[in-house]
Design an enzyme around this catalytic site. Structure first.
Site, PDB file in Angstrom:
ATOM      1  N   SER A   1       0.681  -1.786  -0.003  1.00 32.61           N
ATOM      2  CA  SER A   1       0.304  -0.030   0.157  1.00 32.61           C
ATOM      3  C   SER A   1       1.067   1.074   0.307  1.00 32.61           C
ATOM      4  O   SER A   1       1.974   1.361   0.549  1.00 32.61           O
ATOM      5  CB  SER A   1      -1.190  -0.130   1.688  1.00 32.61           C
ATOM      6  OG  SER A   1      -2.059   1.097   1.261  1.00 32.61           O
TER       7      SER A   1
ATOM      8  N   SER B   1      -0.684   4.319   0.868  1.00 26.72           N
ATOM      9  CA  SER B   1      -1.157   5.368   1.973  1.00 26.72           C
ATOM     10  C   SER B   1      -0.133   5.997   2.516  1.00 26.72           C
ATOM     11  O   SER B   1      -0.313   6.882   3.292  1.00 26.72           O
ATOM     12  CB  SER B   1      -2.200   4.668   2.401  1.00 26.72           C
ATOM     13  OG  SER B   1      -3.624   4.183   1.469  1.00 26.72           O
TER      14      SER B   1
ATOM     15  N   LYS C   1     -14.163  -3.085   2.870  1.00 26.75           N
ATOM     16  CA  LYS C   1     -14.823  -1.218   2.808  1.00 26.75           C
ATOM     17  C   LYS C   1     -16.149  -2.356   2.369  1.00 26.75           C
ATOM     18  O   LYS C   1     -16.834  -1.464   2.834  1.00 26.75           O
ATOM     19  CB  LYS C   1     -14.559  -1.212   0.664  1.00 26.75           C
ATOM     20  CG  LYS C   1     -12.909  -0.765   0.787  1.00 26.75           C
ATOM     21  CD  LYS C   1     -13.081  -0.148  -0.733  1.00 26.75           C
ATOM     22  CE  LYS C   1     -11.459   0.072  -0.842  1.00 26.75           C
ATOM     23  NZ  LYS C   1     -11.497   1.111  -2.594  1.00 26.75           N
TER      24      LYS C   1
ATOM     25  N   ASP D   1     -13.031   7.654  -2.906  1.00 28.71           N
ATOM     26  CA  ASP D   1     -12.656   7.442  -3.989  1.00 28.71           C
ATOM     27  C   ASP D   1     -13.459   7.895  -5.230  1.00 28.71           C
ATOM     28  O   ASP D   1     -13.242   8.570  -6.170  1.00 28.71           O
ATOM     29  CB  ASP D   1     -12.517   5.317  -4.077  1.00 28.71           C
ATOM     30  CG  ASP D   1     -12.058   4.410  -3.396  1.00 28.71           C
ATOM     31  OD1 ASP D   1     -10.364   4.959  -3.259  1.00 28.71           O
ATOM     32  OD2 ASP D   1     -12.041   3.507  -2.952  1.00 28.71           O
TER      33      ASP D   1
ATOM     34  N   GLY E   1     -14.284  -3.703 -17.587  1.00 25.55           N
ATOM     35  CA  GLY E   1     -14.812  -4.041 -16.427  1.00 25.55           C
ATOM     36  C   GLY E   1     -16.043  -4.715 -15.147  1.00 25.55           C
ATOM     37  O   GLY E   1     -15.948  -2.726 -15.700  1.00 25.55           O
ATOM     38  N   ALA E   2     -15.856  -4.589 -14.612  1.00 28.37           N
ATOM     39  CA  ALA E   2     -16.721  -4.655 -13.846  1.00 28.37           C
ATOM     40  C   ALA E   2     -16.299  -4.678 -12.441  1.00 28.37           C
ATOM     41  O   ALA E   2     -17.522  -5.919 -11.009  1.00 28.37           O
ATOM     42  CB  ALA E   2     -18.040  -5.817 -13.518  1.00 28.37           C
ATOM     43  N   GLY E   3     -14.855  -4.578 -11.774  1.00 32.24           N
ATOM     44  CA  GLY E   3     -14.691  -4.846 -10.977  1.00 32.24           C
ATOM     45  C   GLY E   3     -14.935  -4.129  -9.647  1.00 32.24           C
ATOM     46  O   GLY E   3     -16.080  -3.296 -10.025  1.00 32.24           O
TER      47      GLY E   3
ATOM     48  N   ARG F   1     -17.547  -9.996 -18.594  1.00 31.27           N
ATOM     49  CA  ARG F   1     -17.309 -10.320 -19.032  1.00 31.27           C
ATOM     50  C   ARG F   1     -17.673 -12.022 -19.214  1.00 31.27           C
ATOM     51  O   ARG F   1     -18.293 -12.741 -20.109  1.00 31.27           O
ATOM     52  CB  ARG F   1     -15.977 -11.320 -18.308  1.00 31.27           C
ATOM     53  CG  ARG F   1     -14.747 -11.303 -18.689  1.00 31.27           C
ATOM     54  CD  ARG F   1     -13.370 -11.021 -18.993  1.00 31.27           C
ATOM     55  NE  ARG F   1     -11.845 -10.684 -19.213  1.00 31.27           N
ATOM     56  CZ  ARG F   1     -11.931 -10.818 -20.123  1.00 31.27           C
ATOM     57  NH1 ARG F   1     -12.233 -11.805 -20.903  1.00 31.27           N
ATOM     58  NH2 ARG F   1     -10.182 -10.246 -20.257  1.00 31.27           N
TER      59      ARG F   1
ATOM     60  N   TYR G   1      -1.783   1.612 -10.829  1.00 31.13           N
ATOM     61  CA  TYR G   1      -0.946   2.331 -10.956  1.00 31.13           C
ATOM     62  C   TYR G   1       0.211   1.389 -10.015  1.00 31.13           C
ATOM     63  O   TYR G   1       1.174   2.082 -10.716  1.00 31.13           O
ATOM     64  CB  TYR G   1      -0.820   3.249  -9.599  1.00 31.13           C
ATOM     65  CG  TYR G   1      -0.868   2.642  -8.133  1.00 31.13           C
ATOM     66  CD1 TYR G   1       0.148   1.938  -7.418  1.00 31.13           C
ATOM     67  CD2 TYR G   1      -2.275   1.747  -7.217  1.00 31.13           C
ATOM     68  CE1 TYR G   1       0.158   1.395  -6.541  1.00 31.13           C
ATOM     69  CE2 TYR G   1      -2.282   1.906  -6.283  1.00 31.13           C
ATOM     70  CZ  TYR G   1      -1.069   0.922  -5.457  1.00 31.13           C
ATOM     71  OH  TYR G   1      -1.071   0.798  -4.342  1.00 31.13           O
TER      72      TYR G   1
ATOM     73  N   GLY H   1      -3.893   5.228 -11.745  1.00 33.05           N
ATOM     74  CA  GLY H   1      -4.551   5.037 -10.294  1.00 33.05           C
ATOM     75  C   GLY H   1      -3.497   5.799  -9.403  1.00 33.05           C
ATOM     76  O   GLY H   1      -4.603   6.676  -8.535  1.00 33.05           O
TER      77      GLY H   1
END
Length: 275
Positions: free
Chosen positions: A17, A19, A68, A105, A128-130, A153, A217, A238
């Site tokens: 991370s 962060s 999350k 976000d 995508g659908a992540g 997909r 990223y 990212g």
């Protein structure tokens, strides 16, 4: 109440991370010598005990996967932004000990686009659908005035994206991933897929494309981002998202505004270059 303040990022895995680099850079720039920011490996099972073990020196937490959604039942309050996507990436502890959850976000993505001059677009594509796709749709609900096409997909993912669209007030069309190259012609393309997934699309980028927001990223640039830039298009990565959402976290946790965006971005760039 303690004058020394602590914050940290939680998740699993957490070792890579960025962060801590971003938040510590902010503390240094803001002169918050008594503030610290760490990282802790915490999964869903360990999260309740971790939260219960915090004392009044704690100002806030950043959360990444898989926490999350798991954190929501453990909070006293959740902002409308976080509730809209059922995802909390920021927890702030109030002076009376309450836990408030937010999602930076979404406004972070909007701020990153605004920084590059993207205020409104008529249409957009989501690749995508992540996990980031719902936040992307939430951001697009405030940026895109027309339909959003999601390239996915499976029909299960397609149904999920249409469901998020209905919830967020976005007209979402879904199309099979095999036609994703068509989406590259949209004025704004947001790629939310894992590393390597969009590499094959790099050869399909046309001259003078619109804006690409690739949420990865590392590694950077992705093949798609490199091709996009080479053909004259605007590219966000990212790190742009990470820095802008971290700026909002720092402001919420410390009460200091504005957070030092430039110093945080420079610290993130140095850290990535050193890897």
């Amino acid at each position: 109440m303690s004058t020394v303040k602590r914050a940290a990022v939680l998740g699993s895995p957490i070792a890579h991370s960025l962060s801590p680099v971003l938040h510590r850079a902010a503390y240094a720039e803001l002169g918050l010598a008594d503030w610290s920011y760490d990282r802790f490996e915490v999964d869903e099972a360990r999260l309740p005990a971790f939260l219960d073990g915090l004392d009044d020196s704690w100002a806030g937490l950043s959360l990444t996967m898989p926490l999350k959604r798991a954190v929501i039942p453990l909070l006293d309050e959740v902002t409308a932004t976080a509730a809209s996507v059922e995802a909390v990436n920021t927890v702030v502890f109030t002076e009376d000990g309450r836990r408030t959850g937010d999602n930076t976000d979404i406004p972070g993505m909007i701020a990153a686009l605004r920084e590059r001059g993207v205020e409104k677009v008529e249409t957009a594509a989501v690749l995508g659908a992540g996990a980031t796709a719902s936040s992307a749709l939430a951001a697009l609900s405030l940026v895109c005035t027309g339909p959003v096409t999601a390239y996915v997909r499976s029909e299960a993912r397609a149904a999920e994206m249409r469901g998020w669209g209905e919830r967020l007030g976005v007209h979402v069309r879904t199309t099979d991933w095999g036609r994703a190259a068509e989406g590259l012609r949209a004025p704004l393309v947001i790629a939310t897929t894992p590393a390597g997934t969009t590499d094959a699309l790099a050869a399909e980028v046309q001259d003078r494309p619109g804006t690409l927001f690739d949420v990865l990223y590392e590694p950077w640039p992705t093949a798609l981002a490199a091709a996009w830039s080479a053909r004259g298009g605007a590219v966000l990565g990212g790190l742009d998202l990470l820095v802008h959402q971290a700026v909002l976290q720092v402001e919420q946790m410390t009460g200091r505004t504005p957070a030092p965006l430039a110093a945080m971005r420079a610290a993130g760039e140095r850290a990535l270059a050193a890897r």
